[in-house]
Design a protein around this motif. Structure first.
Motif, PDB file in Angstrom:
ATOM      1  N   GLN A 223       7.817  -2.749   9.718  1.00 10.12           N
ATOM      2  CA  GLN A 223       7.188  -2.615  11.023  1.00 10.12           C
ATOM      3  C   GLN A 223       8.233  -2.338  12.103  1.00 10.12           C
ATOM      4  O   GLN A 223       9.444  -2.441  11.864  1.00 10.12           O
ATOM      5  N   GLU A 224       7.784  -1.991  13.295  1.00  5.20           N
ATOM      6  CA  GLU A 224       8.698  -1.642  14.382  1.00  5.20           C
ATOM      7  C   GLU A 224       9.591  -2.811  14.768  1.00  5.20           C
ATOM      8  O   GLU A 224      10.716  -2.608  15.232  1.00  5.20           O
ATOM      9  N   ASP A 225       9.108  -4.041  14.589  1.00  3.91           N
ATOM     10  CA  ASP A 225       9.925  -5.200  14.954  1.00  3.91           C
ATOM     11  C   ASP A 225      10.851  -5.637  13.826  1.00  3.91           C
ATOM     12  O   ASP A 225      11.527  -6.662  13.921  1.00  3.91           O
ATOM     13  N   GLY A 226      10.884  -4.861  12.744  1.00  2.00           N
ATOM     14  CA  GLY A 226      11.782  -5.164  11.634  1.00  2.00           C
ATOM     15  C   GLY A 226      11.158  -6.010  10.542  1.00  2.00           C
ATOM     16  O   GLY A 226      11.750  -6.169   9.473  1.00  2.00           O
ATOM     17  N   THR A 227       9.979  -6.544  10.775  1.00  2.00           N
ATOM     18  CA  THR A 227       9.309  -7.350   9.758  1.00  2.00           C
ATOM     19  C   THR A 227       8.651  -6.434   8.735  1.00  2.00           C
ATOM     20  O   THR A 227       8.455  -5.246   8.976  1.00  2.00           O
ATOM     21  N   GLU A 228       8.301  -7.018   7.593  1.00  2.00           N
ATOM     22  CA  GLU A 228       7.668  -6.236   6.535  1.00  2.00           C
ATOM     23  C   GLU A 228       6.219  -6.650   6.362  1.00  2.00           C
ATOM     24  O   GLU A 228       5.896  -7.842   6.327  1.00  2.00           O
ATOM     25  N   LYS A 229       5.357  -5.665   6.243  1.00  2.00           N
ATOM     26  CA  LYS A 229       3.933  -5.906   6.044  1.00  2.00           C
ATOM     27  C   LYS A 229       3.486  -5.159   4.793  1.00  2.00           C
ATOM     28  O   LYS A 229       3.828  -4.001   4.589  1.00  2.00           O
ATOM     29  N   VAL A 230       2.747  -5.839   3.935  1.00  2.00           N
ATOM     30  CA  VAL A 230       2.225  -5.198   2.733  1.00  2.00           C
ATOM     31  C   VAL A 230       0.815  -4.701   3.032  1.00  2.00           C
ATOM     32  O   VAL A 230      -0.100  -5.493   3.275  1.00  2.00           O
ATOM     33  N   ILE A 231       0.658  -3.380   3.028  1.00  2.00           N
ATOM     34  CA  ILE A 231      -0.650  -2.785   3.268  1.00  2.00           C
ATOM     35  C   ILE A 231      -1.385  -2.721   1.931  1.00  2.00           C
ATOM     36  O   ILE A 231      -0.880  -2.108   0.979  1.00  2.00           O
ATOM     37  N   PRO A 232      -2.541  -3.359   1.816  1.00  2.00           N
ATOM     38  CA  PRO A 232      -3.255  -3.405   0.536  1.00  2.00           C
ATOM     39  C   PRO A 232      -3.579  -2.011   0.007  1.00  2.00           C
ATOM     40  O   PRO A 232      -3.864  -1.085   0.766  1.00  2.00           O
ATOM     41  N   GLY A 233      -3.537  -1.888  -1.319  1.00  2.00           N
ATOM     42  CA  GLY A 233      -3.873  -0.625  -1.952  1.00  2.00           C
ATOM     43  C   GLY A 233      -5.366  -0.358  -1.934  1.00  2.00           C
ATOM     44  O   GLY A 233      -6.159  -1.179  -1.473  1.00  2.00           O
ATOM     45  N   LYS A 234      -5.740   0.801  -2.440  1.00  2.00           N
ATOM     46  CA  LYS A 234      -7.146   1.181  -2.445  1.00  2.00           C
ATOM     47  C   LYS A 234      -7.435   1.979  -3.716  1.00  2.00           C
ATOM     48  O   LYS A 234      -6.709   2.910  -4.058  1.00  2.00           O
ATOM     49  N   GLN A 235      -8.480   1.601  -4.423  1.00  2.00           N
ATOM     50  CA  GLN A 235      -8.848   2.274  -5.657  1.00  2.00           C
ATOM     51  C   GLN A 235      -9.763   3.463  -5.357  1.00  2.00           C
ATOM     52  O   GLN A 235     -10.608   3.418  -4.467  1.00  2.00           O
ATOM     53  N   ARG A 236      -9.574   4.525  -6.110  1.00  2.00           N
ATOM     54  CA  ARG A 236     -10.411   5.727  -6.022  1.00  2.00           C
ATOM     55  C   ARG A 236     -10.578   6.207  -4.574  1.00  2.00           C
ATOM     56  O   ARG A 236     -11.675   6.346  -4.050  1.00  2.00           O
ATOM     57  N   ALA A 237      -9.458   6.442  -3.948  1.00  2.00           N
ATOM     58  CA  ALA A 237      -9.436   6.938  -2.561  1.00  2.00           C
ATOM     59  C   ALA A 237      -9.000   8.404  -2.557  1.00  2.00           C
ATOM     60  O   ALA A 237      -8.423   8.903  -3.524  1.00  2.00           O
ATOM     61  N   ARG A 238      -9.281   9.092  -1.462  1.00  2.00           N
ATOM     62  CA  ARG A 238      -8.734  10.444  -1.303  1.00  2.00           C
ATOM     63  C   ARG A 238      -7.225  10.341  -1.143  1.00  2.00           C
ATOM     64  O   ARG A 238      -6.726   9.460  -0.451  1.00  2.00           O
ATOM     65  N   PHE A 239      -6.521  11.293  -1.733  1.00  2.00           N
ATOM     66  CA  PHE A 239      -5.065  11.255  -1.665  1.00  2.00           C
ATOM     67  C   PHE A 239      -4.566  11.276  -0.231  1.00  2.00           C
ATOM     68  O   PHE A 239      -3.575  10.606   0.100  1.00  2.00           O
ATOM     69  N   ASN A 240      -5.221  12.031   0.652  1.00  2.00           N
ATOM     70  CA  ASN A 240      -4.703  12.179   2.017  1.00  2.00           C
ATOM     71  C   ASN A 240      -4.710  10.862   2.794  1.00  2.00           C
ATOM     72  O   ASN A 240      -4.042  10.739   3.823  1.00  2.00           O
ATOM     73  N   GLU A 241      -5.433   9.844   2.297  1.00  2.00           N
ATOM     74  CA  GLU A 241      -5.453   8.547   2.964  1.00  2.00           C
ATOM     75  C   GLU A 241      -4.185   7.731   2.697  1.00  2.00           C
ATOM     76  O   GLU A 241      -4.015   6.651   3.251  1.00  2.00           O
ATOM     77  N   SER A 242      -3.296   8.271   1.856  1.00  2.00           N
ATOM     78  CA  SER A 242      -2.043   7.562   1.570  1.00  2.00           C
ATOM     79  C   SER A 242      -1.092   7.592   2.769  1.00  2.00           C
ATOM     80  O   SER A 242      -0.070   6.907   2.777  1.00  2.00           O
ATOM     81  N   LEU A 243      -1.437   8.375   3.795  1.00  2.00           N
ATOM     82  CA  LEU A 243      -0.640   8.431   5.024  1.00  2.00           C
ATOM     83  C   LEU A 243      -1.568   8.300   6.228  1.00  2.00           C
ATOM     84  O   LEU A 243      -2.637   8.905   6.273  1.00  2.00           O
ATOM     85  N   GLY A 244      -1.153   7.476   7.207  1.00  2.00           N
ATOM     86  CA  GLY A 244      -1.906   7.371   8.452  1.00  2.00           C
ATOM     87  C   GLY A 244      -3.005   6.332   8.403  1.00  2.00           C
ATOM     88  O   GLY A 244      -3.120   5.488   9.298  1.00  2.00           O
ATOM     89  N   GLN A 245      -3.833   6.373   7.370  1.00  2.00           N
ATOM     90  CA  GLN A 245      -4.933   5.426   7.259  1.00  2.00           C
ATOM     91  C   GLN A 245      -4.398   4.002   7.127  1.00  2.00           C
ATOM     92  O   GLN A 245      -3.503   3.738   6.319  1.00  2.00           O
ATOM     93  N   GLU A 246      -4.942   3.081   7.911  1.00  2.00           N
ATOM     94  CA  GLU A 246      -4.531   1.668   7.890  1.00  2.00           C
ATOM     95  C   GLU A 246      -3.020   1.513   8.130  1.00  2.00           C
ATOM     96  O   GLU A 246      -2.374   0.625   7.564  1.00  2.00           O
ATOM     97  N   ASP A 247      -2.470   2.407   8.939  1.00  2.00           N
ATOM     98  CA  ASP A 247      -1.050   2.376   9.317  1.00  2.00           C
ATOM     99  C   ASP A 247      -0.103   2.628   8.148  1.00  2.00           C
ATOM    100  O   ASP A 247       1.049   2.188   8.159  1.00  2.00           O
TER     101      ASP A 247
END
Length: 586
Positions: A223-247
């Motif tokens: 994250q911008e403050d240097g901390t780490e956040k784990v963004i949960p994965g998603k099953q059977r999603a469109r590939f383009n959602e791997s960027l931008g979606q849910e940060d």
């Protein structure tokens, strides 16, 4: 930041900033001052280079990073003045040369490194004091974000290189608000995997359809403050959602590519709409060919049939066009983009570009401003080192391929696609194993020539052909049916039914010994067998105790008398093109 904000006067061609130093007889770079500004801006932040982060390419929070240096420090080994001073000839001498484009010389201590990869290019000009300032200036242009440990930690000269190239649909930048969703978070709209072979003789670019259904893994994200956040994965999603979606950041797209293909990326580079416009203008336009008139109301492309040189807004419209080409979908747009990228690579490697100081400098400016890169290649030197490796392969050995896909069977109204198996996994395995698609094509030509040669030569009479027939996957009774047909209608009387084969075969084969080639050619003619079906090997002993060939009827066998000749054209399961050929959009 525009030219005025960077300490240069408006409407000055970058090439015109090279002026003759009468003391040395060599051309040097001069950045003309503007009121209350230094010729080259200082670092945008303090301290050493950090690992910047961003939500998506070009999103707020992405840092432009630059190495720490003391104000006024000179380049190592040079007697360069401080960055806030100008060097060289008196002002009137420089002004006398203003407006002329200098002929590049082999100046002592100067060198040019050129990087070409996909549609990306830049130049590093170094060594003299003035050029050192420009080096720092370009460093200030670079935007970098963390790869969050998703990559290898950086390319190596002793192994193959894998780079993830992402084009986002983010609408930031002048004139881009009118394109589609102006509030887009910046998804992975166009995704390419550039694989450069270990020996640097060839390269492959894989296009990943944005609407491909895949699994997005959990993504640890800085994250911008240097901390780490784990963004949960998603099953059977469109590939383009791997960027931008849910940060999700580009590092998440990296992880998704690895999950999908088994390839671990060394680096990523992200470009938005502005990158297409500025890079194409920097090289003086890209040549494209249309097989028909195109007027697309969505992309705003309006071009008649024929050859054109496009740049800026028109180039952006070209790569965004899909409804007016092919089948009107994303896969058709991918083909159009591959044609465009192939043309741009040819332009970048042409002498017209490499010998033009104006284009080279514009490329350096455009590329460093337009691209967001991972923090492992966040300096000009690192980019130049990478560029030196990417520039080694010949464009004729750069192959563009699209990952094989089928329409999603779960949808009534087709909107997404799924991997086409086993073709997709075969393609991924070839790239993982560093197999050149160009070499494969050449090898197939050699194999076809060898297969065709097996059919050439003398043929024994049908009455002298000795063959045992096995059923290796054909419909039950096929061996007996074929035996009767050969004996009664074709005169192959020395044939016999040998029952079922030990293992089923996908394709019918005829194995024969060294002294039976003339018999094999006759039976191939009778049955319509291709050279690929003929397998030089060894003979077997038939029921009469004499040598005989073995004919195994595979799953492709459709009946006695039905030819089994392989089609002359291989099915295009994998759409591909090479960068050295001009393709016209259809």
């Amino acid at each position: 930041m525009d030219a005025q904000g960077r300490g240069r006067a408006d409407d000055i061609d970058p090439a015109d900033q090279w002026v003759l130093n009468p003391n040395t007889g060599e051309y040097e770079l001069r950045l003309a001052p503007s009121a209350a500004q230094s010729s080259v801006p200082g670092p945008r932040g303090t301290g050493g280079r950090g690992r910047g982060t961003s939500g998506a390419a070009g999103a707020a929070g992405a840092r432009r990073t630059t190495p720490a240096r003391r104000p006024g420090a000179a380049a190592p080994g040079d007697d360069a003045p401080s960055p806030r001073r100008r060097t060289g000839a008196p002002a009137e001498a420089a002004a006398g040369r203003r407006g002329r484009r200098p002929v590049p010389k082999k100046a002592k201590g100067k060198k040019v490194l050129m990087w070409t990869g996909g549609s990306l290019a830049f130049v590093l000009i170094g060594a003299s004091g003035a050029a050192y300032l420009y080096y720092e200036h370009l460093n200030n242009n670079i935007t970098s974000v963390s790869d969050d440990g998703a990559g290898t930690g950086g390319f190596s000269k002793d192994r193959a290189i894998n780079i993830l190239l992402i084009g986002t649909d983010k609408r930031t930048g002048k004139g881009n608000e009118g394109y589609g969703d102006k509030n887009s978070a910046g998804h992975a709209d166009t995704t390419l995997v550039l694989h450069v072979s270990k020996d640097r003789s060839n390269a492959t670019v894989l296009s990943i359809p944005r609407d491909l259904i895949t699994d997005i893994p959990d993504c640890p994200t800085t994250q911008e403050d240097g901390t780490e956040k784990v963004i949960p994965g998603k099953q059977r999603a469109r590939f383009n959602e791997s960027l931008g979606q849910e940060d999700r950041t580009p590092s998440c797209t990296m992880r998704t590519i690895t999950e999908l293909t088994g390839l671990k990326m060394d680096h990523f580079m992200v470009a938005d709409f502005n990158a297409v416009k500025t890079l194409t203008s920097a090289v003086g336009g890209v040549d494209v060919c249309l097989a028909k008139d195109i007027k697309d109301k969505d992309s705003k492309l309006d071009l008649p049939k024929g050859e054109h040189t496009i740049e800026g807004e028109e180039a952006l419209a070209f790569v965004r066009t899909r409804h007016s080409v092919g089948f009107g979908g994303d896969l058709s747009r991918i083909e159009l983009q591959q044609q465009f990228l192939g043309s741009m690579v040819r332009k970048l490697k042409s002498n017209d570009t490499l010998t033009s100081p104006s284009k080279m400098i514009k490329l350096a400016e455009a590329a460093t401003k337009a691209l967001t890169v991972d923090d492992e290649i966040s300096t000009i030197k690192k980019l130049a080192d990478l560029g030196a490796e990417l520039g080694k392969f010949d464009t004729k050995n750069l192959t563009f391929a699209t990952v094989p896909v089928d329409d999603n069977p779960a949808e009534k109204v087709k909107a997404t696609v799924v991997l086409k198996e086993p073709q997709a996994q075969q393609l991924f395995a070839m790239v993982r194993d560093d197999v050149s698609l160009t070499e494969v094509k050449q090898q197939k030509k050699k194999e076809k020539a060898a297969e065709a040669a097996r059919l050439k030569g003398s043929k024994a009479p049908a009455s002298e052909v000795r063959v045992r027939i096995l059923n290796g996957g054909a419909v039950a009774g096929s061996a007996q049916e074929t035996l009767s047909w050969l004996q009664v209608q074709e005169g192959v009387t020395k044939s016999e039914n040998a029952g079922n084969a030990e293992q089923p075969l996908a394709r019918t084969t005829l194995e024969y010994g060294p002294d039976e080639a003339d018999q094999a050619r006759r039976l191939a003619e009778i049955m319509g067998l291709s050279g690929a079906a003929l397998k030089p090997g060894k003979s077997v002993t038939n029921s009469q105790g004499v040598p005989a060939m073995t004919l195994t009827l595979g799953k492709d066998f459709e009946g006695a008398g039905v030819p089994l000749t392989t089609p002359a054209k291989v099915p295009e399961d994998v759409q591909k093109a090479t960068a050295d050929k001009v393709e016209c959009a259809k």
